[in-house]
Design a protein around this motif. Structure first.
Motif, PDB file in Angstrom:
ATOM      1  N   GLU A  98       0.838  -1.200   0.000  1.00 38.01           N
ATOM      2  CA  GLU A  98       0.000   0.000   0.000  1.00 38.01           C
ATOM      3  C   GLU A  98       0.876   1.254   0.000  1.00 38.01           C
ATOM      4  OE1 GLU A  98      -3.949  -1.676   2.402  1.00 38.01           O
ATOM      5  OE2 GLU A  98      -2.524  -0.348   3.416  1.00 38.01           O
ATOM      6  N   PRO A  99       0.370   2.376  -0.558  1.00 43.89           N
ATOM      7  CA  PRO A  99       1.156   3.622  -0.543  1.00 43.89           C
ATOM      8  C   PRO A  99       1.445   4.072   0.882  1.00 43.89           C
ATOM      9  CG  PRO A  99      -0.740   3.784  -2.031  1.00 43.89           C
ATOM     10  CD  PRO A  99      -0.924   2.530  -1.242  1.00 43.89           C
ATOM     11  N   CYS A 100       2.635   4.622   1.098  1.00 42.84           N
ATOM     12  CA  CYS A 100       3.036   5.102   2.428  1.00 42.84           C
ATOM     13  C   CYS A 100       3.211   6.616   2.378  1.00 42.84           C
ATOM     14  CB  CYS A 100       4.329   4.426   2.866  1.00 42.84           C
ATOM     15  SG  CYS A 100       4.951   5.017   4.452  1.00 42.84           S
ATOM     16  N   ASN A 101       2.255   7.341   2.933  1.00 43.04           N
ATOM     17  CA  ASN A 101       2.305   8.794   2.966  1.00 43.04           C
ATOM     18  C   ASN A 101       2.267   9.334   4.388  1.00 43.04           C
ATOM     19  OD1 ASN A 101       2.199   9.169   0.051  1.00 43.04           O
ATOM     20  ND2 ASN A 101       0.095   8.413   0.205  1.00 43.04           N
ATOM     21  N   GLU A 102       2.663   8.512   5.351  1.00 44.93           N
ATOM     22  CA  GLU A 102       2.594   8.889   6.764  1.00 44.93           C
ATOM     23  C   GLU A 102       3.422   7.894   7.572  1.00 44.93           C
ATOM     24  OE1 GLU A 102      -1.621   8.703   6.864  1.00 44.93           O
ATOM     25  OE2 GLU A 102      -1.689   6.514   6.963  1.00 44.93           O
ATOM     26  N   PHE A 103       3.719   8.263   8.812  1.00 49.52           N
ATOM     27  CA  PHE A 103       4.286   7.278   9.719  1.00 49.52           C
ATOM     28  C   PHE A 103       3.429   7.221  10.970  1.00 49.52           C
ATOM     29  CE2 PHE A 103       6.499  10.968  11.464  1.00 49.52           C
ATOM     30  CZ  PHE A 103       6.641  10.676  12.808  1.00 49.52           C
ATOM     31  N   HIS A 104       3.720   6.274  11.849  1.00 45.89           N
ATOM     32  CA  HIS A 104       2.800   5.957  12.932  1.00 45.89           C
ATOM     33  C   HIS A 104       3.541   5.812  14.261  1.00 45.89           C
ATOM     34  CE1 HIS A 104       0.103   4.870   9.578  1.00 45.89           C
ATOM     35  NE2 HIS A 104       1.191   4.315   9.076  1.00 45.89           N
ATOM     36  N   VAL A 105       2.803   6.014  15.339  1.00 46.78           N
ATOM     37  CA  VAL A 105       3.331   5.840  16.689  1.00 46.78           C
ATOM     38  C   VAL A 105       2.310   5.042  17.500  1.00 46.78           C
ATOM     39  CG1 VAL A 105       4.187   6.962  18.783  1.00 46.78           C
ATOM     40  CG2 VAL A 105       4.476   8.089  16.564  1.00 46.78           C
ATOM     41  N   THR A 106       2.776   4.029  18.208  1.00 45.51           N
ATOM     42  CA  THR A 106       1.905   3.302  19.129  1.00 45.51           C
ATOM     43  C   THR A 106       1.785   4.122  20.407  1.00 45.51           C
ATOM     44  OG1 THR A 106       2.735   1.205  18.248  1.00 45.51           O
ATOM     45  CG2 THR A 106       1.508   1.111  20.317  1.00 45.51           C
ATOM     46  N   VAL A 149      10.371   4.335   5.197  1.00 50.02           N
ATOM     47  CA  VAL A 149       9.626   4.052   3.969  1.00 50.02           C
ATOM     48  C   VAL A 149       8.901   5.306   3.496  1.00 50.02           C
ATOM     49  CG1 VAL A 149       7.844   2.610   2.930  1.00 50.02           C
ATOM     50  CG2 VAL A 149       9.364   1.646   4.639  1.00 50.02           C
ATOM     51  N   MET A 150       8.381   6.081   4.434  1.00 51.71           N
ATOM     52  CA  MET A 150       7.681   7.318   4.089  1.00 51.71           C
ATOM     53  C   MET A 150       8.574   8.249   3.282  1.00 51.71           C
ATOM     54  SD  MET A 150       6.107  10.166   6.709  1.00 51.71           S
ATOM     55  CE  MET A 150       7.750  10.772   7.171  1.00 51.71           C
ATOM     56  N   ILE A 209      -3.432   4.345  18.021  1.00 54.35           N
ATOM     57  CA  ILE A 209      -2.370   4.610  17.050  1.00 54.35           C
ATOM     58  C   ILE A 209      -2.426   6.068  16.600  1.00 54.35           C
ATOM     59  CG2 ILE A 209      -1.365   3.940  14.837  1.00 54.35           C
ATOM     60  CD1 ILE A 209      -1.336   1.732  16.975  1.00 54.35           C
ATOM     61  N   LEU A 210      -1.281   6.735  16.719  1.00 59.68           N
ATOM     62  CA  LEU A 210      -1.137   8.102  16.227  1.00 59.68           C
ATOM     63  C   LEU A 210      -0.492   8.057  14.851  1.00 59.68           C
ATOM     64  CD1 LEU A 210      -1.096  11.243  16.777  1.00 59.68           C
ATOM     65  CD2 LEU A 210       1.222  10.886  17.631  1.00 59.68           C
ATOM     66  N   VAL A 257       5.526  16.660   8.114  1.00 60.25           N
ATOM     67  CA  VAL A 257       6.908  16.375   8.520  1.00 60.25           C
ATOM     68  C   VAL A 257       7.889  17.031   7.557  1.00 60.25           C
ATOM     69  CG1 VAL A 257       8.615  14.558   8.879  1.00 60.25           C
ATOM     70  CG2 VAL A 257       6.259  14.208   9.622  1.00 60.25           C
ATOM     71  N   VAL A 258       7.629  16.916   6.263  1.00 51.49           N
ATOM     72  CA  VAL A 258       8.508  17.520   5.260  1.00 51.49           C
ATOM     73  C   VAL A 258       8.549  19.033   5.430  1.00 51.49           C
ATOM     74  CG1 VAL A 258       8.813  17.930   2.781  1.00 51.49           C
ATOM     75  CG2 VAL A 258       8.224  15.643   3.600  1.00 51.49           C
ATOM     76  N   SER A 259       7.406  19.623   5.749  1.00 51.26           N
ATOM     77  CA  SER A 259       7.334  21.065   5.972  1.00 51.26           C
ATOM     78  C   SER A 259       8.237  21.478   7.132  1.00 51.26           C
ATOM     79  CB  SER A 259       5.890  21.482   6.265  1.00 51.26           C
ATOM     80  OG  SER A 259       5.814  22.835   6.637  1.00 51.26           O
ATOM     81  N   GLU A 260       8.231  20.697   8.224  1.00 53.32           N
ATOM     82  CA  GLU A 260       9.082  21.010   9.373  1.00 53.32           C
ATOM     83  C   GLU A 260      10.561  20.833   9.034  1.00 53.32           C
ATOM     84  OE1 GLU A 260       8.647  22.363  12.307  1.00 53.32           O
ATOM     85  OE2 GLU A 260       6.561  22.692  11.752  1.00 53.32           O
TER      86      GLU A 260
END
Length: 232
Positions: free
Chosen positions: A49-57, A89-90, A108-109, A116-119
Motif C-alpha cells: 500500500e502507498p506510504c504517505n505517513e508514519f505511525h506511533v503506538t 519508507v515514508m 495509534i497516532l 513532517v517535510v514542511s518542518e
C-alpha cells in the motif's frame, strides 16, 4: 481516553523525535496528526500500500511482519507505547514493505508526511533528529542480523529477557520480573525461533533455576547468572 481532548502537542513533546521542538512547532506538526482506536487483530497497513505517513503506538502493541512466498509469517518488529514505525519508507516514496497489525486493543497516532517535510524544510535541527532516529533504527536492524548469525537460540532468548542489562558487563545481580507484552509465538517469530523451541529454552532456563515462568510473567532470580549462562 477521550480522543477529542487528546493533547497532540504535549504527547509529541514526549517522543524523542520531537522533544526539542518549540511549542509553536509542535502545534503546527499536530495539525497533521490523527488518532485511531483499533481493536486487537486489525491491520494498520498492508505491504504494497502507498506510504504517505508514519505511525506511533500510543497504547497497546503492534507487530510489523512479512509473509514468505510459502505463506509463513515472520515478525520483523514489535512496537510498544512510544515506538514509531514506517518513517524510513515514508521518506523513500515507496509503498510499505511490511504489514502492521495490532496485537492488543491499541491507540495509534498517525503523522502526515507533508507536515513532517514542511518542518524539515523550516527546521534543520528537526532534520538532524529525524536522521538520528532513522540511524538508531538501522543500527537496531544490524544488531538483529548479527544476533541471528552469531548467537544461538538460547542466547537470543536471554538477550530478549535481559534487554539492555545484557550489555552491562559489570551490572549488579538482581531479581527482576519481565512481563511478555505479547504472545510467546509472536516473540519467538521476532527472534527467528519456532514457538516450540522458544518454549523449550524457557523450560531449560527454568530447570537451571534461572527463571520461573508464570504465564506471561518471567521471574528472573539472578540477572548476572542468567547473562552468563552457558547451555550444556
Amino acid at each position: 481516553m477521550d480522543l477529542d481532548k487528546f493533547n497532540y502537542p504535549r504527547y509529541l513533546s514526549t517522543l524523542p523525535l520531537f522533544s526539542s521542538m518549540r511549542e509553536d512547532e509542535l502545534k503546527h506538526l499536530a495539525t497533521g496528526c490523527h488518532l485511531r482506536r483499533m481493536e486487537r487483530g486489525k491491520l494498520i497497513f498492508r505491504a504494497g500500500e502507498p506510504c504517505n505517513e508514519f505511525h506511533v503506538t500510543v497504547l497497546g502493541q503492534v507487530k510489523l511482519f512479512a509473509i514468505s512466498p510459502a505463506g509463513v509469517e515472520k515478525v520483523i518488529e514489535l512496537c510498544g507505547p512510544g515506538h514509531s514505525f514506517a518513517e524510513a519508507v515514508m521518506f523513500m516514496g515507496a509503498p510499505y514493505v511490511v504489514s502492521a497489525q495490532t496485537l492488543t486493543d491499541s491507540l495509534i497516532l498517525t503523522v502526515d508526511k507533508e507536515m513532517v517535510v514542511s518542518e524539515i524544510r523550516q527546521n534543520p535541527d528537526f532534520s538532524l533528529r529525524m536522521l538520528a532516529g532513522l540511524s538508531r533504527r538501522l543500527h537496531g536492524l544490524i544488531k538483529d542480523v548479527e544476533g541471528y548469525a552469531l548467537h544461538s537460540g538460547v542466547q537470543r532468548v536471554i538477550g530478549y529477557l535481559l534487554g539492555d542489562r545484557m550489555n552491562e558487563s559489570e551490572a549488579a545481580s538482581e531479581a527482576i520480573t519481565v512481563s511478555l507484552p505479547v504472545s510467546k509465538a509472536s516473540i519467538a517469530s521476532r527472534l527467528s525461533l519456532t514457538p516450540e523451541y522458544f518454549s523449550r529454552v524457557l523450560n531449560e532456563l527454568e530447570t537451571a533455576g534461572l527463571i520461573h515462568v508464570d504465564k506471561r510473567d518471567i521471574h528472573i532470580t539472578d540477572t548476572a547468572r542468567l547473562a552468563n549462562y552457558q547451555p550444556r
